[in-house]
Design a protein around this motif. Structure first.
Motif, PDB file in Angstrom:
ATOM      1  N   ALA A 110      -6.825   5.212   1.245  1.00  0.00           N
ATOM      2  CA  ALA A 110      -6.190   5.023   2.555  1.00  0.00           C
ATOM      3  C   ALA A 110      -4.679   4.997   2.447  1.00  0.00           C
ATOM      4  O   ALA A 110      -3.978   5.467   3.348  1.00  0.00           O
ATOM      5  N   MET A 111      -4.149   4.435   1.362  1.00  0.00           N
ATOM      6  CA  MET A 111      -2.694   4.369   1.203  1.00  0.00           C
ATOM      7  C   MET A 111      -2.087   5.711   0.825  1.00  0.00           C
ATOM      8  O   MET A 111      -0.866   5.890   0.917  1.00  0.00           O
ATOM      9  N   SER A 112      -2.932   6.646   0.373  1.00  0.00           N
ATOM     10  CA  SER A 112      -2.490   7.970  -0.037  1.00  0.00           C
ATOM     11  C   SER A 112      -1.373   7.856  -1.086  1.00  0.00           C
ATOM     12  O   SER A 112      -1.367   6.921  -1.890  1.00  0.00           O
ATOM     13  N   VAL A 113      -0.422   8.790  -1.057  1.00  0.00           N
ATOM     14  CA  VAL A 113       0.689   8.765  -2.010  1.00  0.00           C
ATOM     15  C   VAL A 113       1.957   8.215  -1.377  1.00  0.00           C
ATOM     16  O   VAL A 113       3.045   8.313  -1.967  1.00  0.00           O
ATOM     17  N   THR A 114       1.839   7.631  -0.173  1.00  0.00           N
ATOM     18  CA  THR A 114       3.027   7.105   0.498  1.00  0.00           C
ATOM     19  C   THR A 114       3.728   5.992  -0.286  1.00  0.00           C
ATOM     20  O   THR A 114       4.962   5.949  -0.278  1.00  0.00           O
ATOM     21  N   PRO A 115       3.010   5.067  -0.969  1.00  0.00           N
ATOM     22  CA  PRO A 115       3.747   4.089  -1.786  1.00  0.00           C
ATOM     23  C   PRO A 115       4.578   4.743  -2.880  1.00  0.00           C
ATOM     24  O   PRO A 115       5.708   4.316  -3.150  1.00  0.00           O
ATOM     25  N   TYR A 116       4.034   5.779  -3.519  1.00  0.00           N
ATOM     26  CA  TYR A 116       4.781   6.466  -4.574  1.00  0.00           C
ATOM     27  C   TYR A 116       5.979   7.218  -4.000  1.00  0.00           C
ATOM     28  O   TYR A 116       7.064   7.223  -4.597  1.00  0.00           O
ATOM     29  N   ILE A 117       5.796   7.847  -2.837  1.00  0.00           N
ATOM     30  CA  ILE A 117       6.911   8.566  -2.210  1.00  0.00           C
ATOM     31  C   ILE A 117       8.012   7.591  -1.826  1.00  0.00           C
ATOM     32  O   ILE A 117       9.207   7.840  -2.080  1.00  0.00           O
ATOM     33  N   ASN A 118       7.631   6.468  -1.203  1.00  0.00           N
ATOM     34  CA  ASN A 118       8.627   5.467  -0.820  1.00  0.00           C
ATOM     35  C   ASN A 118       9.336   4.908  -2.054  1.00  0.00           C
ATOM     36  O   ASN A 118      10.551   4.682  -2.038  1.00  0.00           O
ATOM     37  N   SER A 119       8.566   4.685  -3.117  1.00  0.00           N
ATOM     38  CA  SER A 119       9.165   4.176  -4.351  1.00  0.00           C
ATOM     39  C   SER A 119      10.149   5.189  -4.931  1.00  0.00           C
ATOM     40  O   SER A 119      11.232   4.818  -5.406  1.00  0.00           O
ATOM     41  N   SER A 120       9.787   6.460  -4.919  1.00  0.00           N
ATOM     42  CA  SER A 120      10.683   7.495  -5.440  1.00  0.00           C
ATOM     43  C   SER A 120      11.979   7.550  -4.652  1.00  0.00           C
ATOM     44  O   SER A 120      13.073   7.703  -5.216  1.00  0.00           O
ATOM     45  N   ILE A 121      11.869   7.427  -3.316  1.00  0.00           N
ATOM     46  CA  ILE A 121      13.060   7.454  -2.473  1.00  0.00           C
ATOM     47  C   ILE A 121      13.950   6.250  -2.774  1.00  0.00           C
ATOM     48  O   ILE A 121      15.178   6.369  -2.906  1.00  0.00           O
TER      49      ILE A 121
END
Length: 444
Positions: free
Chosen positions: A76-87
């Motif tokens: 459900a969280m998809s890759v959005t935590p990783y994308i936000n972390s990368s940003i």
């Protein structure tokens, strides 16, 4: 593109990488269909169907996850935590000297930054999963609660399992993306985003079919959807063409290298150029702008019935995805973030110094400050054109939906940019690997 895929398939090594990438996508889609325990899935689907029409952050996350967020599945969280972390890490690299030095340490520094990015992504996934759980725990659909247990030790145990499952799913998706980077073809995180958005296409086609049927069943529509549905398909193809055209567009700054004699040989004297992409910032300005503008509608979602009338009603209506203020601020924020991202990616003073050290000059421009000022002016003009292009891509689906009433098609400018960008990058990677395998070298 299809010819490139066909030629890549004929090479055993590339065929193995393509099959491995396909296997990872299948695993991702299986995980996106496994529901988290202790939740009423039927009530959840009804709730998220209503939420998806509001344009909140939850509907945006659902689009990126390919419907997994709305169904509260393992991914459900998809890759959005990783994308936000990368940003976040990328921005902090500019602000914190220790991270900036780490980024300049070569491969070892990049590995350490990658590890920090993964740890921050796990923390963000834990925070995001906890917020999503408490939202579901306090929500209901037509009187039916979403969470099966809300009191006692059973509720504590259910909360722990649900939050840990969401966090573990996000960590697993990061691992799947890294496996694609190592053994597959393309960028792993981008491939998973691509697969999630493609998974929403049947829903879009079904919605278009619903509008088409409404044209024959509703006499008040005067058959307008017979015209609007094909118009949407044509607009989609036009946007794809514009993205492909602008993706390869670049401004080339000419560079002339001076001749120098070393021993009995003469070096330099050749002409080259500095390529500056029109769409250098990619989809990042749109993601930044949309992440900020969904905050009011998300607050409205949590406030519930308290914003039904009065000032707050007018305020949240202005910030809805169909409001004029939303579109105006969206346009401005995309331009601002495009310039902000440009300042992170390019440093005109450093570029001018590198040219001077390599005996390179821009014809008609004096070395030093004049060169850095010229590069800064070129970057500013290119960024402005690129930001207008991004604003056009982002606002066109919104304007089309607001003027025609077809606003629930779940296909926005962000998703189209991701689809086309990932497809082009993957095909280019295939072409480079095929060229590397067929290059014979000077000894053959």
């Amino acid at each position: 593109m299809f010819k490139t895929i066909k030629n890549a398939w004929s090479i055993p090594d590339l065929r193995q990488k393509m099959l491995f990438t396909l296997f990872i996508i299948v695993v991702f889609r299986f995980g996106a269909a496994i529901p988290v325990p202790f939740l009423n899935t039927d009530a959840l689907k009804g709730l998220m169907t209503e939420v998806g029409k509001t344009g909140t952050a939850l509907s945006y996350l659902d689009m990126l996850s390919g419907g997994a967020f709305a169904n509260a599945t393992l991914f459900a969280m998809s890759v959005t935590p990783y994308i936000n972390s990368s940003i976040v890490i990328q921005l902090l690299t500019v602000a914190i000297p220790a991270l900036e030095r780490m980024a300049r340490e070569g491969e070892e520094g990049r590995k350490r930054l990658g590890a920090i990015t993964r740890y921050v992504a796990i923390v963000l996934a834990l925070i995001q999963g906890t917020s999503y759980y408490f939202y579901l725990r306090n929500s209901s659909y037509q009187g039916t609660p979403i969470a099966e247990y809300t009191h006692g030790w059973q509720a504590v145990f259910a909360a722990f399992v649900i939050i840990m499952t969401f966090t573990a799913g996000a960590a697993l998706m990061m691992w799947l993306g890294e496996q694609v980077n190592q053994f597959g073809i393309g960028n792993g995180i981008s491939i998973l985003l691509f697969a999630g958005i493609v998974a929403r296409m049947p829903h879009t086609i079904q919605t278009l079919g619903t509008f088409w049927q409404a044209a024959s069943q509703d006499p008040t529509s005067f058959g307008k959807y017979y015209f609007l549905v094909p118009m949407f398909a044509v607009l989609f193809l036009v946007i794809v063409w514009v993205i492909v055209f602008m993706y390869d567009a670049e401004r080339r700054i000419p560079v002339q290298y001076a001749k120098r004699v070393v021993g009995r040989k003469m070096y330099g004297g050749q002409s080259s150029h500095i390529p500056i992409k029109i769409g250098m910032s990619g989809v990042m300005p749109i993601i930044f702008a949309s992440s900020i503008l969904v905050i009011p509608s998300t607050i409205q979602l949590f406030m519930g019935d308290r914003v039904a009338t009065g000032f707050w009603r007018s305020f949240f209506d202005a910030f809805s995805s169909t409001g004029w203020l939303y579109s105006f601020l969206y346009f401005l924020l995309i331009i601002l973030f495009a310039y902000f991202y440009m300042t992170i990616q390019y440093n005109p003073i450093e570029m001018a110094n590198n040219l001077r050290q390599s005996n390179g000059t821009i014809p008609g421009i004096r070395p030093g400050k004049s060169t850095s000022d010229y590069i800064a002016r070129v970057l500013s003009k290119v960024t402005f054109i690129g930001s207008l292009f991004l604003a056009f891509i982002a606002l066109m689906p919104i304007i089309f939906g607001a003027t025609t009433g077809m606003s629930n098609l779940s296909v926005g400018g962000t998703s189209i940019l991701i689809l086309v960008g990932v497809a082009l990058e993957t095909v280019k990677q295939m072409e480079s690997q095929m060229m590397m395998r067929h290059y014979k070298g000077f000894l053959d």
